[in-house]
Design a protein around this motif. Structure first.
Motif, short mmCIF file in Angstrom:
data_model
loop_
_atom_site.label_atom_id
_atom_site.label_comp_id
_atom_site.label_asym_id
_atom_site.label_seq_id
_atom_site.Cartn_x
_atom_site.Cartn_y
_atom_site.Cartn_z
N ALA A 13 1.00 -1.19 0.09
CA ALA A 13 -0.02 -0.14 0.05
C ALA A 13 0.75 1.29 -0.05
CB ALA A 13 -0.75 0.10 1.14
N ALA A 14 2.05 1.35 0.96
CA ALA A 14 2.71 2.42 0.95
C ALA A 14 3.57 2.51 -0.37
CB ALA A 14 3.74 2.16 2.07
N LEU A 15 3.78 1.64 -1.18
CA LEU A 15 4.52 1.74 -2.43
C LEU A 15 3.63 2.28 -3.54
CD1 LEU A 15 6.59 -1.55 -2.49
CD2 LEU A 15 7.59 0.71 -2.48
N VAL A 16 2.54 1.73 -3.30
CA VAL A 16 1.30 2.52 -4.30
C VAL A 16 1.21 3.63 -4.15
CG1 VAL A 16 -1.07 2.19 -4.94
CG2 VAL A 16 0.31 0.09 -4.87
N TRP A 17 0.97 4.19 -2.75
CA TRP A 17 0.70 5.53 -2.46
C TRP A 17 1.91 6.40 -2.80
CZ3 TRP A 17 -3.46 8.00 -1.67
CH2 TRP A 17 -3.35 9.30 -0.84
N ALA A 18 2.97 5.86 -2.86
CA ALA A 18 4.05 6.77 -3.18
C ALA A 18 4.01 6.98 -4.75
CB ALA A 18 5.18 6.06 -2.82
N ASN A 19 3.25 6.46 -5.42
CA ASN A 19 3.26 6.81 -6.76
C ASN A 19 2.78 8.21 -7.11
OD1 ASN A 19 1.93 7.07 -9.44
ND2 ASN A 19 2.58 5.07 -9.91
N PRO A 20 3.79 8.86 -7.68
CA PRO A 20 3.19 10.55 -7.71
C PRO A 20 1.81 10.67 -8.58
CG PRO A 20 5.59 10.17 -8.38
CD PRO A 20 5.18 8.86 -8.22
N THR A 21 1.69 9.96 -9.56
CA THR A 21 0.26 10.09 -10.26
C THR A 21 -0.74 9.85 -9.38
OG1 THR A 21 1.48 9.51 -12.29
CG2 THR A 21 -0.89 9.34 -12.24
N GLU A 22 -0.77 8.97 -8.61
CA GLU A 22 -1.78 8.40 -7.51
C GLU A 22 -1.85 9.66 -6.45
OE1 GLU A 22 -3.87 5.97 -7.62
OE2 GLU A 22 -2.69 5.16 -9.12
N LEU A 23 -0.74 10.17 -6.03
CA LEU A 23 -0.80 11.31 -4.99
C LEU A 23 -1.40 12.51 -5.54
CD1 LEU A 23 2.71 10.67 -3.56
CD2 LEU A 23 0.58 10.31 -2.52
N ILE A 24 -1.13 12.88 -6.83
CA ILE A 24 -1.71 14.09 -7.57
C ILE A 24 -3.19 13.81 -7.93
CG2 ILE A 24 -2.08 15.35 -9.79
CD1 ILE A 24 1.11 14.71 -10.29
N ASP A 25 -3.54 12.69 -8.22
CA ASP A 25 -5.08 12.27 -8.13
C ASP A 25 -5.77 12.47 -7.00
OD1 ASP A 25 -4.83 11.82 -11.07
OD2 ASP A 25 -5.00 9.67 -10.62
N ALA A 26 -5.06 12.15 -5.98
CA ALA A 26 -5.64 12.40 -4.51
C ALA A 26 -5.64 13.81 -3.81
CB ALA A 26 -4.89 11.38 -3.57
N GLY A 27 -4.97 14.60 -4.57
CA GLY A 27 -4.92 15.84 -4.13
C GLY A 27 -3.60 16.16 -3.13
N GLU A 28 -2.65 15.15 -2.89
CA GLU A 28 -1.53 15.38 -2.01
C GLU A 28 -0.55 15.79 -2.93
OE1 GLU A 28 -1.73 14.73 1.03
OE2 GLU A 28 -3.87 13.86 1.06
N TYR A 29 -0.74 17.11 -3.19
CA TYR A 29 0.30 17.67 -3.97
C TYR A 29 1.67 17.89 -3.47
CZ TYR A 29 -4.07 18.56 -6.65
OH TYR A 29 -5.04 18.62 -7.11
N LYS A 30 2.02 18.18 -2.22
CA LYS A 30 3.31 18.43 -1.89
C LYS A 30 3.99 17.18 -1.71
CE LYS A 30 2.90 22.66 1.14
NZ LYS A 30 3.08 23.01 2.49
#
Length: 227
Positions: A13-30
């Motif tokens: 889960a951590a590895l998936v969450w660390a994907n920049p595209t996934e983070l951008i989609d989630a609004g975790e921009y920083k």
């Protein structure tokens, strides 16, 4: 065994969450910005630029923070181009960042940025002719410069605005951002009925990302102003 399985699941889960595209989609921009920079590639720097621009546009508070993050986007996009001069996303992200930075810099710097935005969007489209987001950005560029009365200095034309939007939407009809920007442009062009149709379409489309939800909120606000 159970503890090991839980650990593996958490790590995955951590590895998936660390994907920049996934983070951008989630609004975790920083977080997306930092993860994308760590990639060290042209793609990574372009993603970092996107994340920084989105943070500035959707979450930054005040002009100072917005300018700071658009500056980060500009620097990251330049790095992407340096690493791969044939990567269209780098040119698009540089144009996006500089287009916004023009709002915060002096008149002479802004005039220089206007040319850079045009050239970078044209380069992105040269490398990727069906780059719909670049078409939308170029439509906005033509509209803003023409309405400011300086379009003749840069080759900007009101007549290019609608054709560029229409072509972009024909390529990507489910983009909420495209519909929002088109609706906003049509308001500025004094075409309220056409604007209403685009904004209503923006609200009908499924919002898949944080940016989609923010854009739909803007569409609601623009629609309210038309009624």
């Amino acid at each position: 065994m159970r503890k090991l399985l839980v650990f593996i699941l958490l790590l995955t889960a951590a590895l998936v969450w660390a994907n920049p595209t996934e983070l951008i989609d989630a609004g975790e921009y920083k977080a997306a910005y930092q993860e994308a920079l760590a990639m060290g590639s042209a793609e990574g720097y372009a993603l970092a630029a996107q994340a920084a621009s989105y943070y500035a546009g959707f979450k930054a508070s005040g002009d100072k923070e917005k300018e700071e993050w658009y500056g980060k986007a500009e620097a990251a996009a330049k790095k992407a181009i340096e690493l791969d001069p044939n990567y269209p996303n780098g040119y698009f992200e540089l144009a996006r960042a500089q287009g916004r930075l023009a709002q915060y810099r002096g008149i002479l710097a802004s005039l220089g940025l206007a040319s850079s935005v045009r050239d970078n969007l044209n380069k992105a489209l040269e490398l990727k002719p069906d780059y719909d987001a670049a078409m939308v950005a170029l439509a906005i560029w033509n509209l803003e410069l023409a309405q400011k009365g300086v379009g003749w200095m840069y080759g900007a034309s009101i007549g290019r605005v609608i054709p560029l939007f229409e072509k972009a939407i024909s390529i990507n009809p489910t983009s909420i951002a495209h519909r929002l920007e088109y609706g906003n442009a049509l308001i500025k062009l004094k075409k309220p009925d056409e604007a209403r149709r685009q904004l209503e379409k923006a609200l009908e489309l499924p919002a898949k990302t944080y940016a989609d939800r923010m854009n739909q909120q803007k569409a609601k606000e623009l629609l309210a102003g038309l009624r």
